[in-house]
Design a protein around this motif. Structure first.
Motif, PDB file in Angstrom:
ATOM      1  N   THR A 183     -29.700  24.501 -56.722  1.00 55.09           N
ATOM      2  CA  THR A 183     -30.912  25.331 -56.711  1.00 55.09           C
ATOM      3  C   THR A 183     -30.759  26.543 -55.804  1.00 55.09           C
ATOM      4  OG1 THR A 183     -31.846  23.937 -54.983  1.00 55.09           O
ATOM      5  CG2 THR A 183     -32.471  23.413 -57.242  1.00 55.09           C
ATOM      6  N   TRP A 184     -29.965  26.450 -54.749  1.00 52.72           N
ATOM      7  CA  TRP A 184     -29.790  27.527 -53.777  1.00 52.72           C
ATOM      8  C   TRP A 184     -28.722  28.542 -54.182  1.00 52.72           C
ATOM      9  CZ3 TRP A 184     -24.739  27.058 -52.760  1.00 52.72           C
ATOM     10  CH2 TRP A 184     -24.174  25.790 -52.827  1.00 52.72           C
ATOM     11  N   CYS A 185     -28.088  28.327 -55.302  1.00 51.76           N
ATOM     12  CA  CYS A 185     -26.936  29.132 -55.722  1.00 51.76           C
ATOM     13  C   CYS A 185     -27.361  30.339 -56.565  1.00 51.76           C
ATOM     14  CB  CYS A 185     -25.991  28.210 -56.515  1.00 51.76           C
ATOM     15  SG  CYS A 185     -24.726  29.050 -57.466  1.00 51.76           S
ATOM     16  N   ASP A 209     -26.556  18.735 -55.443  1.00 56.88           N
ATOM     17  CA  ASP A 209     -27.224  18.207 -54.251  1.00 56.88           C
ATOM     18  C   ASP A 209     -27.876  16.857 -54.528  1.00 56.88           C
ATOM     19  OD1 ASP A 209     -26.534  20.340 -52.571  1.00 56.88           O
ATOM     20  OD2 ASP A 209     -28.180  21.547 -53.361  1.00 56.88           O
TER      21      ASP A 209
END
Length: 104
Positions: free
Chosen positions: A27-29, A58
């Motif tokens: 999600t943070w990519c 994750d």
């Protein structure tokens, strides 16, 4: 597109009769966010020819470790339960089709 977990990976990917494209993402990519719409477009175009799945690294760390995912997005292609191809980074729809060996 199907979100795959440790519990569903064997059934959905390794036992699939169709070739399977698996996107390992997070999600943070940022690049994963860029790749998402490309993958969705590919999934629609290749419907019935390949199965497209996503694995959140994750949430599914054991799968990421099992397949030595070092950076995301990473795409793995499975046929008959065997890993046959892979790519790291954002790729185009045409490159996805070539990676999966499918005509669009």
């Amino acid at each position: 597109m199907l979100n795959v977990t440790v519990d569903t990976f064997e059934k959905e990917v390794l036992q699939s009769e169709l070739p399977v494209v698996v996107d390992f993402w997070a999600t943070w990519c940022g690049p994963c966010k860029m790749f998402g719409p490309i993958l969705e477009d590919f999934a629609k175009s290749a419907e019935g020819k390949v199965k497209v799945c996503k694995v959140d690294i994750d949430e599914q760390m054991p799968l990421a470790r099992q397949y030595d995912i070092m950076s995301v997005p990473t795409v793995l292609v499975f046929k008959n339960g065997m890993l046959v191809n892979s790519s790291v980074g954002v790729i185009t729809k045409a490159q996805l089709a070539e990676l999966a060996d499918v005509a669009l």
